[in-house]
Scaffold this motif. Structure first.
Motif, short mmCIF file in Angstrom:
data_model
loop_
_atom_site.label_atom_id
_atom_site.label_comp_id
_atom_site.label_asym_id
_atom_site.label_seq_id
_atom_site.Cartn_x
_atom_site.Cartn_y
_atom_site.Cartn_z
N ASN A 74 0.83 -1.20 0.00
CA ASN A 74 0.00 0.00 0.00
C ASN A 74 0.87 1.25 0.00
OD1 ASN A 74 0.71 0.63 2.82
ND2 ASN A 74 -0.56 -1.16 3.30
N ARG A 75 0.22 2.39 -0.19
CA ARG A 75 0.93 3.67 -0.27
C ARG A 75 1.63 4.00 1.04
NH1 ARG A 75 1.54 8.61 -2.67
NH2 ARG A 75 1.16 10.49 -1.43
N MET A 76 0.99 3.72 2.17
CA MET A 76 1.59 4.01 3.47
C MET A 76 2.92 3.28 3.63
SD MET A 76 1.32 5.74 6.26
CE MET A 76 -0.41 6.16 6.47
N GLN A 77 2.95 2.01 3.24
CA GLN A 77 4.17 1.22 3.32
C GLN A 77 5.26 1.81 2.45
OE1 GLN A 77 4.40 -2.68 1.34
NE2 GLN A 77 5.03 -3.54 3.30
N THR A 78 4.90 2.25 1.25
CA THR A 78 5.87 2.85 0.34
C THR A 78 6.45 4.13 0.91
OG1 THR A 78 4.76 1.91 -1.61
CG2 THR A 78 6.21 3.80 -1.97
N LEU A 79 5.59 5.00 1.43
CA LEU A 79 6.05 6.27 1.97
C LEU A 79 6.91 6.08 3.21
CD1 LEU A 79 2.84 8.47 1.58
CD2 LEU A 79 4.88 8.47 0.14
N GLU A 80 6.55 5.11 4.06
CA GLU A 80 7.37 4.84 5.25
C GLU A 80 8.75 4.36 4.86
OE1 GLU A 80 7.00 5.40 8.33
OE2 GLU A 80 4.89 5.89 8.53
N LYS A 81 8.82 3.50 3.82
CA LYS A 81 10.11 3.01 3.33
C LYS A 81 10.93 4.16 2.77
CE LYS A 81 13.31 0.14 2.05
NZ LYS A 81 14.23 -0.46 3.06
N GLN A 82 10.28 5.03 2.02
CA GLN A 82 10.99 6.17 1.44
C GLN A 82 11.48 7.13 2.53
OE1 GLN A 82 7.93 7.49 -1.30
NE2 GLN A 82 8.94 6.48 -3.02
N LYS A 83 10.67 7.31 3.56
CA LYS A 83 11.09 8.15 4.68
C LYS A 83 12.35 7.59 5.33
CE LYS A 83 9.61 9.79 9.24
NZ LYS A 83 8.52 9.78 10.25
N GLU A 84 12.38 6.29 5.54
CA GLU A 84 13.55 5.63 6.14
C GLU A 84 14.79 5.84 5.27
OE1 GLU A 84 15.13 1.08 7.01
OE2 GLU A 84 12.99 1.46 6.79
N LEU A 85 14.64 5.70 3.96
CA LEU A 85 15.76 5.86 3.04
C LEU A 85 16.27 7.30 3.02
CD1 LEU A 85 14.51 3.64 0.07
CD2 LEU A 85 16.37 3.11 1.66
N PHE A 86 15.34 8.26 3.07
CA PHE A 86 15.75 9.66 3.10
C PHE A 86 16.48 10.00 4.39
CE2 PHE A 86 12.59 10.73 -0.32
CZ PHE A 86 13.49 11.39 -1.16
N LEU A 87 16.04 9.45 5.52
CA LEU A 87 16.72 9.69 6.79
C LEU A 87 18.13 9.12 6.76
CD1 LEU A 87 13.83 9.01 9.34
CD2 LEU A 87 14.90 11.21 8.81
N GLN A 88 18.29 7.95 6.17
CA GLN A 88 19.62 7.35 6.03
C GLN A 88 20.51 8.24 5.16
OE1 GLN A 88 19.06 3.39 4.50
NE2 GLN A 88 17.99 2.67 6.32
#
Length: 244
Positions: A74-88
């Motif tokens: 779902n979209r929420m899962q995608t955005l959470e993953k992207q947030k994690e990658l941006f923080l890294q």
């Protein structure tokens, strides 16, 4: 509401050619294609395009983006993953910026950073604790001094390690090249070192530094460490310090 290719391109700040390319790859399909062949996109396609562009900002190839988006439930899962990658990525850039600032500092002083520490310090507290274990045990055994390695600020320790390594390399080179302990150039290098330490939270007067070099000379652990880098270095540091 439906958007034409041109309208979506303007809204997302991409080119029409880019949207056509995404369609060709099966990455972003229009919600509707008219009888005349015009493509139209709805709100779900806008959301998907946002996710695609986030991944693009993370420098992920389009082929991988397609796979990542197909795997996400779902979209929420995608955005959470992207947030994690941006923080890294932010954390990585923050470390690179600190290294860049250190490089600028050494360049301004006309000094070279150590070739190993130039690119990489330790990444975790655990790595630093392991590196300091021998010294910690020595100080406890010989002098009953408690050396706290439980609360280590990794970036701060990396900066200090780079400074210490470069300083000792400079002193060792001066000794090898026959530069006298009271030479103004050597004295200036020591003063730069003390200024760095004081600026980074390690208050050290000239008198403190003299006592520190004397300790390094009489202590087997530290003297051997210095002498292994350059024979006579421990004695040279004492002579230099006494003539500040």
């Amino acid at each position: 509401m439906k958007y034409s290719v041109k309208e979506l391109a303007n809204l997302a700040h991409v080119t029409v050619k880019t949207l056509h390319h995404y369609h060709k790859l099966g990455l972003l399909m229009p919600s509707e294609i008219s009888e005349a062949g015009y493509r139209y996109y709805g709100i779900e396609e806008l959301k998907r395009l946002q996710e695609i562009l986030f991944y693009k900002e993370l420098d992920i190839p389009l082929a991988e983006i397609k796979g990542l988006m197909e795997d996400a439930s779902n979209r929420m899962q995608t955005l959470e993953k992207q947030k994690e990658l941006f923080l890294q990525k932010l954390d990585r850039y923050a470390k690179l910026l600190k290294t860049l600032n250190l490089s600028l500092d050494y360049s301004r002083k006309g000094e070279n950073m150590d070739k190993h520490l130039l690119f990489k310090g330790f990444n975790t507290e655990e790595e630093w604790q392991t590196a300091l274990e021998e010294q910690k045990n020595h100080l406890q055994k010989e002098y009953q001094v408690e050396f706290d390695t439980q609360t280590i600020e990794v970036e701060k320790m990396n900066q200090l390690a780079i400074e210490a390594k470069n300083y000792l390399n400079t002193m060792a080179a001066s000794l090898r090249n026959g530069v006298k302990y009271n030479d103004p150039i050597v004295q200036k290098q020591v003063q730069n070192h003390l200024d760095f330490l004081n600026k980074h939270g390690h208050a050290l007067s000239k008198e403190d530094y003299i006592q520190q070099t004397k300790f390094f000379l009489q202590d087997d652990f530290h003297r051997n460490m210095l002498e292994s880098q350059q024979i006579g270095l421990a004695y040279y540091l004492v002579a230099v310090a006494k003539n500040l």
